[in-house]
Design an enzyme around this catalytic site. Sequence first.
Site, PDB file in Angstrom:
ATOM      1  CD  GLU A 122       9.003  -0.713  -4.278  1.00 16.61           C
ATOM      2  OE1 GLU A 122       9.073  -0.194  -5.314  1.00 16.61           O
ATOM      3  OE2 GLU A 122       9.651  -1.645  -3.767  1.00 16.61           O
ATOM      4  CG  MET A 256       7.450   3.112  -8.206  1.00 17.56           C
ATOM      5  SD  MET A 256       8.015   1.935  -7.015  1.00 17.56           S
ATOM      6  CE  MET A 256       7.356   0.684  -7.564  1.00 17.56           C
ATOM      7  CG  ASN A 258       4.885   2.840 -10.967  1.00 18.71           C
ATOM      8  OD1 ASN A 258       4.716   2.089 -10.033  1.00 18.71           O
ATOM      9  ND2 ASN A 258       5.315   4.116 -11.182  1.00 18.71           N
ATOM     10  CD  GLU A 291      13.506   3.561 -10.480  1.00 24.30           C
ATOM     11  OE1 GLU A 291      12.859   2.542 -10.330  1.00 24.30           O
ATOM     12  OE2 GLU A 291      14.450   3.936  -9.411  1.00 24.30           O
TER      13      GLU A 291
HETATM   14  N1  0A1 Z   1      11.518   0.623  -5.892  1.00 24.98           N
HETATM   15  C1  0A1 Z   1      11.892   1.962  -6.122  1.00 24.98           C
HETATM   16  C2  0A1 Z   1      12.133   2.895  -4.796  1.00 24.98           C
HETATM   17  C3  0A1 Z   1      10.744   3.175  -4.122  1.00 24.98           C
HETATM   18  C4  0A1 Z   1      10.562   2.344  -2.917  1.00 24.98           C
HETATM   19  C5  0A1 Z   1       9.434   2.806  -2.217  1.00 24.98           C
HETATM   20  C6  0A1 Z   1       8.654   4.026  -2.645  1.00 24.98           C
HETATM   21  O1  0A1 Z   1       7.805   4.198  -1.748  1.00 24.98           O
HETATM   22  C7  0A1 Z   1       7.566   3.813  -0.474  1.00 24.98           C
HETATM   23  C8  0A1 Z   1       9.012   4.507  -3.851  1.00 24.98           C
HETATM   24  C9  0A1 Z   1      10.018   4.287  -4.506  1.00 24.98           C
HETATM   25  C10 0A1 Z   1      13.280   1.919  -6.590  1.00 24.98           C
HETATM   26  O2  0A1 Z   1      14.264   1.051  -6.037  1.00 24.98           O
HETATM   27  O3  0A1 Z   1      13.814   2.792  -7.489  1.00 24.98           O
HETATM   28 ZN    ZN Z   2      15.120   0.056  -7.187  1.00 26.45          ZN
END
Ligand code: 0A1
Ligand code: ZN
Length: 849
Positions: A122, A256, A258, A291
């Site tokens: 991401e 993250m 995933n 997460e």
């Molecule tokens: N989606 C994750 C946060 C996240 C966003 C961007 C990243 O790399 C650019 C890494 C992690 C969350 O909301 O926890």
């Molecule tokens: Zn998030």
Amino acid sequence: MKDASPQTIYLKDYTPFGWQVADVHLTVALAPNATRVKSRIHFVPNPNAPEQEFFLHGEELKLIRAAIDGEEVAPEITPQGLRCKVPSGPFLWESEVEIAPAENFALEGLYMSNGMYCTQCEAEGFRKITYYPDRPDVMATFTVRIEGDEAVKLSNGNPTDSGEGWAEWHDPWPKPAYLFALVAGDLVNHPGEFTTRSGKTVELNIWVRPGDEDKCAFGMEALKASMKWDEEVYGREYDLDIFNIVAVDDFNMGAMENKGLNIFNSSCVLASPETSTDANFERIEAIIAHEYFHNWTGNRITCRDWFQLCLKEGLTVFRDSQFTSDMRSAEVKRISDVIDLRARQFPEDQGPLSHPVRPESFQEINNFYTATVYEKGAEVIGMLKRLVGDEDYAKALDLYFERHDGDAATIEDWLTVFEDATGRDLAQFKRWYSQSGTPHLSVTEDYADGVYTLTFKQHTPPTPGQSEKAPQVLPIAVGLLNPNGDEVVPTTVLEMTEAEQSFSFDGLSSKPVPSILRGFSAPVVLERETAPEEKRFLLAHDTDAFNRWEASRDLARACLYAMITEGAGPDTAWIDALEQVVRDADLDPAFRALMLSLPTQSELAQMLHARGVTPDPDAIYAATEALKNAMAERWSALLPALREESAVTAAYSPGAEQSGKRALGNAVLALQTRLDGGKAAQAQYDAADNMTMQLSALSCLISAGAEETALAAFEAQWKDDRLVMDKWFALQVAATAPENAATRASALTERADFDWKNPNRFRAVMGSLAMNHAGFHAKDGSGYKLLADWLIKLDEKNPQTAARMCSVFQTWKRYDTQRQALMQAELERIAAKPGLSRDVTEMVTRLLS
Ligand code: 0A1
Ligand code: ZN
């Protein structure tokens, strides 16, 4: 290096991708400098998309081979990807690329951290792994084969097969590429198990480097609690046979989500009483929940495009706040969330980086993982819930999951669900997603013949790109107290939709005292001139904990304002009123600890600026210090009793009860240190058997300038624990007197263990410098210069973390012309750096605009 030529992407230009991806097969043969990634992808023309050329994203890839339906092809390669002629019907795309994870310090795509392979995709990192339509609305099932000598090889979904030197995984749930993950290394696991509501057993694992396995138990319990809570509160079950969490030392963000393979910054999952503070434990619990909750709000229902980021992030932050409120104290959580919102989101919304919760354009999406998208995004959902009520909120969420499971959805979809579930028209409410800036709400009152009337006015100051603002829907929670302190009208939510609007309450025998914006029911700046007596009355009597705290906060702000601008003395009437609350043993110690905290110096600077006074960081620091000294002196007899009351004798537990007591005790210790020069703090340091007590004591010793022995002892004790050493680095910069901050930070960067490529270590020093308000804003510009030097250096390796940290300059226009000129010069120096990344270029351009 990414292409730095600034290209702006607009929400209005959205077009679907011309093909659907039926499935993806990847074979990843790991090698530090020459990992080979083979892909086999079935593309099928998308009947809902306009005709377009076939373009796959790809950055920093060495293409070895490409073929369509088995025939080799020679695509046109650009810095952003490749173009190729393709058949008009379905076809099989195959490619092989080579990448070098050992040289990837941007920590995006496939990279290495302490010898272990891991990924961060991401928002747009998958394109650094292979050629692919790297956009969230392209969803596919993934089958992954990993080849390598590492003992542990993980990917998304369920494990299907493995043998000597290889492992295969299959994820049956179609997902966008940003949720892809791969981990390989000589890891050890802390295992667990969860049985879902429908009786399915899920294998759980937390994977860590050998030596860290004793720091996983808390995270595992938090995971199980999250799984249970999501079933009970949102009816959401987990949907794979296995759920893996991996701790990684080098990570740009917290964690993250995933699919089935969450990757965590080790600081956000590893915990033990000796090495982690209560605040660490609480944060770990919240991030694990966050997460995990993404599995439904983000993964099963994802975002159509990155402009919709708040769809998953606002909702998931809201859900994790609800979880924390249920696990701990809802009142304390609300106050803490508001403190955080004001500290991080308000400055963003009131400065050059202001953007709507759903931005309409960007150059680098990584720059939009902001407090506005996350925290204001969550506030918007909180308002929606307040407006429709708990029952309709639950109905709407059920409908959302039912209608959009498997979709890449939009904010329009989300609001339509609420409209359909509740019958409400949300056209005006939608402005919360498109209008940037913090609304200001003013209020006047009137009382005649038993009728009490509150008249509200709202206006939102202009923000970049938005000069005209329309009125927003504001849920204003109000309660009324009669003059003897009894509540005569319990919390009532007024729904304000006009620029100016009145609400009346009748049948009142005397003029009531209003408690307005209870629970901080809307993220606004409330402007209300009230007599200090009325604030003290609310501080003593309000039934709403948030407004009790807010009344005291207002008095503290007023007091500090007078001290700074008029040289007034501390407001002893407020200190005495506060004392009644702080000494009330029937109140939650965590709440009492919050009552003891003062507005931050940065918040005071913002307040002064809003009132047309140029903030002087040194004067703000001096006033804050003087007020704390006055509180300590006035309460000199009370403090030892409070510490005694808050002492914990039982074995350490990170739960709300004990941590609340420690928070109170440590807030009191900070005041005591002002009287005894650090005697009590040294005693606490020497006796401490957990990090919360040890670190608070060290912090007090640093503030008192009596830290030399403790600092060395701490280093000797913890030199081999990188997460604890991050605290050591951070604290001595954050807690020291302003005149030492930049020098200290600079000296720390000279140390061999200042591993600046590690984002945690970099932030420990540079982030803490920015937190030391008067230190960062030292008149000679030394703080600005040091930070700019390091941002320039970091940008060459890790543009994402460098760009995020640029935001500490977002308030630069608040200050005097001399400081402004110094900051502007540093920003221009950064901007002028040849080869500057797209990430930092966008940030400094916006800051300077
Ligand atoms: N989606 C994750 C946060 C996240 C966003 C961007 C990243 O790399 C650019 C890494 C992690 C969350 O909301 O926890
Ligand atoms: Zn998030």
